[in-house]
Design an enzyme around this catalytic site. Structure first.
Site, PDB file in Angstrom:
ATOM      1  N   GLN A   1      59.223  66.952  -4.021  1.00 52.90           N
ATOM      2  CA  GLN A   1      58.180  65.934  -3.884  1.00 52.90           C
ATOM      3  C   GLN A   1      56.830  66.550  -3.524  1.00 52.90           C
ATOM      4  O   GLN A   1      55.783  66.031  -3.914  1.00 52.90           O
ATOM      5  CB  GLN A   1      58.591  64.925  -2.817  1.00 52.90           C
TER       6      GLN A   1
ATOM      7  N   LYS B   1      61.017  62.981   1.919  1.00 54.46           N
ATOM      8  CA  LYS B   1      62.109  62.204   1.333  1.00 54.46           C
ATOM      9  C   LYS B   1      63.020  61.770   2.471  1.00 54.46           C
ATOM     10  O   LYS B   1      63.059  62.389   3.532  1.00 54.46           O
ATOM     11  CB  LYS B   1      62.902  63.040   0.312  1.00 54.46           C
TER      12      LYS B   1
ATOM     13  N   ASP C   1      64.141  54.678  -4.016  1.00 54.78           N
ATOM     14  CA  ASP C   1      64.783  55.707  -4.837  1.00 54.78           C
ATOM     15  C   ASP C   1      66.121  55.113  -5.243  1.00 54.78           C
ATOM     16  O   ASP C   1      66.285  53.886  -5.245  1.00 54.78           O
ATOM     17  CB  ASP C   1      64.931  57.013  -4.038  1.00 54.78           C
TER      18      ASP C   1
END
Length: 443
Positions: A109, A124, A164
């Site tokens: 990310q 995350k 997600d």
């Protein structure tokens, strides 16, 4: 060599975190060309610092199921790097979640966010909780318990989670409601919210649309287009669904999609409205499509989807879903391009096979960046309490994805890697983050 020494150290310290090590190896594999031009990176310990998260938060999540029984899951948030802006990255609810997977996703990310050109660091999070088979009330209670710990560590100028795998509009709504209740404020502390309470139009479609915008621009450099191409898309979540919709609108035919149970094949092209109703509204398994559409066939082995003859493959499900066997099958059947719509869906061997055989390969940290790009736009929208229209956001998304392609193509050329978008993405993202870290001192 320094890069090899750093890799050796991380393999010793985090030997059990295979996905994280794989992600570091993939990025570092492109960075040898930086040694001579940027000795300041080694001098200031950038390589060692960039692979260590700034903060890791692990917590328990107790909640009551519908039987009144206590369940306990484990929660994670890895705040990996904030050199470019507040931490930004999704939450994943799935039984496979562990620290190594969250670290891998957060590390990816960092560079994905850097490529968008927006002010976002990398993070995350998630839990080993699986929403499948749970009632809405169970999911609500779990999300409230999850946020009762996480709220201390996030905020609109600190860390802005999103969705997600396993975290869609329903889960984001429950999470945001609990955050608002605990903090006593309405702020842009999460993205992916509902349109009527601060969410952005195009957010649901963003990663799938962005993937297609990226691939169309990529193909143009080789006098190709998506029109009349046969496409295979793995997965059937938001990324896959809206990649199907956008690709179909551009004249392509998506002939196969999958979920964790199996895949469907429809030589006439999968109908977006039908599959969207099954997956998004009815929340059923993908085999229902074959029960609804006469021309469709269902096969129970998910990985066999890569054996279908196609022009373009778009892996949009999860990490390492295409291995060497899958890559060889695609190659044998004449695939011309592979675009990653998930995080690291092709393993190292598969990527090597594609690149050694001249297959156009789009790495996920570039082609998968549409979702976080629109999340960044949602952050801006929330900061000024002014929503944008669908067309405005879609236009910005398209421009961001095309700029990512141009930037990584040029960066690859600059460092003697012409045509290697993986190297271009890794170098471009790394330089942006490394230069910001240098400017901010040893912190």
């Amino acid at each position: 060599m320094l890069l090899e020494e750093v890799l050796h150290d991380i393999k010793e310290k985090d030997a059990e975190q295979k996905e994280f090590i794989q992600a570091v190896e993939e990025v570092f594999g492109s960075l040898e060309v930086l040694d001579k031009r940027h000795p300041e990176y080694a001098k200031n310990g950038i390589y060692q610092r960039i692979i260590e998260p700034e903060r890791i938060i692990i917590f328990r999540i107790p909640w009551l199921d519908d039987k009144g029984e206590v369940q306990v899951n484990r929660g994670y948030r890895v705040q990996f790097n904030s050199a470019l802006g507040p931490y930004k990255g999704g939450l994943r609810f799935h039984e496979s979640v562990n620290l190594g997977i969250i670290k891998f996703l957060a590390f990816e990310q960092i560079f994905k966010n850097a490529l968008t050109g927006l002010m976002m660091g990398g993070a995350k999070g998630g839990s080993d909780f699986n929403p499948k088979g749970k009632s809405d009330n169970e999911i609500m209670r779990f999300c409230q318990s999850f946020m009762s710990e996480l709220y201390r560590h996030i905020g609109p100028h600190l860390d802005i989670p999103a969705g997600d795998i396993g975290v869609g509009a329903r889960e984001i709504g429950y999470l945001f409601g609990q955050y608002k209740r605990l903090q006593n404020e309405f702020s842009g502390a999460l993205t992916g919210k509902g349109i009527n309470y601060g969410g952005s139009l195009v957010r649901k479609e963003a990663t799938g649309y962005g993937l297609i915008y990226f691939m169309e621009r990529y193909l143009q450099d080789y006098n190709l287009s998506l029109k009349d191409k046969k496409i295979i898309i793995s997965g059937s979540g938001n990324v896959a669904l809206y990649a199907l919709q956008k690709a179909s609108s551009m004249g392509a035919k998506v002939i196969a999609m999958s979920d964790s149970d199996g895949y469907i094949y429809d030589e006439n092209g999968i109908d977006f409205d039908t599959i969207r109703t099954i997956k998004e509204i009815d929340r059923k398994r993908i085999k229902e499509y074959a029960n609804t559409v006469n021309s469709a066939l269902y096969h129970p082995v998910t990985k066999d989807i890569w054996k279908i003859k196609c022009d373009i493959a778009l892996p949009c499900a999860t990490q390492n879903e295409i291995d060497a066997d899958g890559a060889k099958a695609l190659l044998a059947n004449g695939v011309i391009a592979v675009g990653e719509g998930a995080n690291m869906p092709c393993n190292k061997e598969a990527v090597s096979i594609f690149m050694e055989n001249g297959i156009l390969y789009a790495p996920g940290k570039a082609s998968n960046a549409g979702g976080v790009a629109v999340s960044g736009l949602e952050m801006s929208q929330d900061a000024i309490f002014k929503p944008s229209s669908f067309d405005e956001v879609d236009s910005q998304l398209k421009k961001i994805m095309e700029n990512i392609y141009e930037n990584i193509k040029v960066r690859a050329q600059e460092y003697g890697k012409d045509g290697d978008l993986l190297a271009g993405a890794n170098i471009e993202g790394f330089i942006k983050v490394a230069d910001a870290m240098l400017a901010q001192g040893i912190v």
